[in-house]
Design an enzyme around this catalytic site. Sequence first.
Site, PDB file in Angstrom:
ATOM      1  N   LYS A   1       0.827  -1.212   0.000  1.00  0.00           N
ATOM      2  CA  LYS A   1       0.000   0.000   0.000  1.00  0.00           C
ATOM      3  C   LYS A   1       0.859   1.258   0.000  1.00  0.00           C
ATOM      4  O   LYS A   1       0.602   2.194  -0.736  1.00  0.00           O
ATOM      5  CB  LYS A   1      -0.937   0.029   1.212  1.00  0.00           C
ATOM      6  CG  LYS A   1      -1.989  -1.058   1.220  1.00  0.00           C
ATOM      7  CD  LYS A   1      -3.025  -0.843   2.330  1.00  0.00           C
ATOM      8  CE  LYS A   1      -2.448  -0.810   3.729  1.00  0.00           C
ATOM      9  NZ  LYS A   1      -1.846  -2.075   4.164  1.00  0.00           N
TER      10      LYS A   1
ATOM     11  N   ARG B   1      -9.667   0.720   8.743  1.00  0.00           N
ATOM     12  CA  ARG B   1      -9.263  -0.651   9.037  1.00  0.00           C
ATOM     13  C   ARG B   1     -10.342  -1.416   9.789  1.00  0.00           C
ATOM     14  O   ARG B   1     -10.175  -2.593  10.070  1.00  0.00           O
ATOM     15  CB  ARG B   1      -7.999  -0.624   9.889  1.00  0.00           C
ATOM     16  CG  ARG B   1      -6.703  -0.799   9.083  1.00  0.00           C
ATOM     17  CD  ARG B   1      -5.550  -0.605  10.049  1.00  0.00           C
ATOM     18  NE  ARG B   1      -4.376  -1.318   9.735  1.00  0.00           N
ATOM     19  CZ  ARG B   1      -3.255  -0.756   9.254  1.00  0.00           C
ATOM     20  NH1 ARG B   1      -3.238   0.521   8.936  1.00  0.00           N
ATOM     21  NH2 ARG B   1      -2.186  -1.467   9.068  1.00  0.00           N
TER      22      ARG B   1
ATOM     23  N   ARG C   1      11.382  -1.773  10.920  1.00  0.00           N
ATOM     24  CA  ARG C   1      10.314  -1.323  11.816  1.00  0.00           C
ATOM     25  C   ARG C   1      10.161  -2.306  12.967  1.00  0.00           C
ATOM     26  O   ARG C   1      10.296  -3.505  12.787  1.00  0.00           O
ATOM     27  CB  ARG C   1       8.987  -1.251  11.031  1.00  0.00           C
ATOM     28  CG  ARG C   1       8.684   0.132  10.524  1.00  0.00           C
ATOM     29  CD  ARG C   1       7.496   0.178   9.625  1.00  0.00           C
ATOM     30  NE  ARG C   1       6.286  -0.444  10.141  1.00  0.00           N
ATOM     31  CZ  ARG C   1       5.106  -0.353   9.546  1.00  0.00           C
ATOM     32  NH1 ARG C   1       4.975   0.336   8.436  1.00  0.00           N
ATOM     33  NH2 ARG C   1       4.045  -0.938  10.057  1.00  0.00           N
TER      34      ARG C   1
ATOM     35  N   ARG D   1      -0.501  -9.124  13.029  1.00  0.00           N
ATOM     36  CA  ARG D   1      -1.083  -8.052  12.204  1.00  0.00           C
ATOM     37  C   ARG D   1      -1.954  -8.657  11.095  1.00  0.00           C
ATOM     38  O   ARG D   1      -3.013  -8.125  10.751  1.00  0.00           O
ATOM     39  CB  ARG D   1       0.021  -7.184  11.587  1.00  0.00           C
ATOM     40  CG  ARG D   1       0.682  -6.269  12.624  1.00  0.00           C
ATOM     41  CD  ARG D   1       2.038  -5.773  12.175  1.00  0.00           C
ATOM     42  NE  ARG D   1       1.986  -4.862  11.047  1.00  0.00           N
ATOM     43  CZ  ARG D   1       3.052  -4.567  10.286  1.00  0.00           C
ATOM     44  NH1 ARG D   1       4.222  -5.122  10.521  1.00  0.00           N
ATOM     45  NH2 ARG D   1       2.942  -3.722   9.289  1.00  0.00           N
TER      46      ARG D   1
HETATM   47  P1  AMP Z   1       0.759   0.542   8.976  1.00  0.00           P
HETATM   48  O1  AMP Z   1       1.966   1.397   8.814  1.00  0.00           O
HETATM   49  O2  AMP Z   1      -0.401   1.007   8.156  1.00  0.00           O
HETATM   50  O3  AMP Z   1       1.059  -0.926   8.778  1.00  0.00           O
HETATM   51  O4  AMP Z   1       0.286   0.699  10.522  1.00  0.00           O
HETATM   52  C1  AMP Z   1       1.134   0.343  11.579  1.00  0.00           C
HETATM   53  C2  AMP Z   1       0.331   0.173  12.846  1.00  0.00           C
HETATM   54  O5  AMP Z   1      -0.323   1.414  13.183  1.00  0.00           O
HETATM   55  C3  AMP Z   1      -0.802  -0.848  12.776  1.00  0.00           C
HETATM   56  O6  AMP Z   1      -0.352  -2.177  13.014  1.00  0.00           O
HETATM   57  C4  AMP Z   1      -1.734  -0.342  13.878  1.00  0.00           C
HETATM   58  O7  AMP Z   1      -1.228  -0.664  15.155  1.00  0.00           O
HETATM   59  C5  AMP Z   1      -1.623   1.174  13.719  1.00  0.00           C
HETATM   60  N1  AMP Z   1      -2.627   1.692  12.754  1.00  0.00           N
HETATM   61  C6  AMP Z   1      -2.401   2.275  11.542  1.00  0.00           C
HETATM   62  N2  AMP Z   1      -3.531   2.614  10.937  1.00  0.00           N
HETATM   63  C7  AMP Z   1      -4.531   2.246  11.782  1.00  0.00           C
HETATM   64  C8  AMP Z   1      -5.951   2.309  11.729  1.00  0.00           C
HETATM   65  N3  AMP Z   1      -6.598   2.819  10.660  1.00  0.00           N
HETATM   66  N4  AMP Z   1      -6.654   1.840  12.795  1.00  0.00           N
HETATM   67  C9  AMP Z   1      -6.027   1.335  13.884  1.00  0.00           C
HETATM   68  N5  AMP Z   1      -4.689   1.215  13.990  1.00  0.00           N
HETATM   69  C10 AMP Z   1      -3.941   1.675  12.958  1.00  0.00           C
END
Ligand code: AMP
Length: 208
Positions: free
Chosen positions: A13, A88, A154, A165
């Site tokens: 993404k 999400r 990360r 996840r």
């Molecule tokens: P990402 O970089 O999109 O993979 O997000 C990393 C982490 O941030 C996720 O595993 C969640 O813990 C948190 N996170 C990001 N976006 C959301 C969302 N829309 N709702 C809840 N948690 C989020």
Amino acid sequence: MNIVLLGAPGAGKGTQAAKLVEEFDIAHISTGDILRASVKAGTPLGLEAKSFMDKGELVPDSVVIGLVKERLQEKDTEKGFILDGFPRTSTQAVALSSELAALGRDIDAAVAVNVDFEVIVGRLTSRRLCKDCGYIGSKADTSCPQCTGEMYQRDDDNETTVRNRLEVYEQSTAPLIEYYRGCNLLIEVDGDRPVDEVFLDIKRKICK
Ligand code: AMP
């Protein structure tokens, strides 16, 4: 152009969002990036979010919805935006629809990037990012091929957290694919292909 990017963590993404932002000159809203910046800055929000993020759990809806509502008030989103990693949950999807309706805006497309989970585990555990420019590379990149910056992994890209996840994605986020199909907004692409091929497919389907 207002786009929602769906897909499991590691489906690509972030990479596709960067290309779409450049192509359509729209704002990039990544809730993951906003949350990581808050964690780094040590704000109260960051402190609250960190414990969820470290475990691969979702940050509470109320927190994330508030962040996105605030971000959508900013001027640069008026020319269009791409939401990367939001919504999400179905609560987030419903909140987004009502916020956009209040702002007199619409979603033009919800793009689901599909990749097999075992491919994702391999991708994420070997993913490395540039500390300076955010370039997304792999273990093979000892320094950033774009700016020679330092590469890092990360905290949530270890295998245990990645598998959690993916489970969270399956339970809470995957149902949104049907939600957006029902709204007649869904575009699906096979994300297990070279980046440019995936991008051209998304562009072709969005512009149809
Ligand atoms: P990402 O970089 O999109 O993979 O997000 C990393 C982490 O941030 C996720 O595993 C969640 O813990 C948190 N996170 C990001 N976006 C959301 C969302 N829309 N709702 C809840 N948690 C989020």
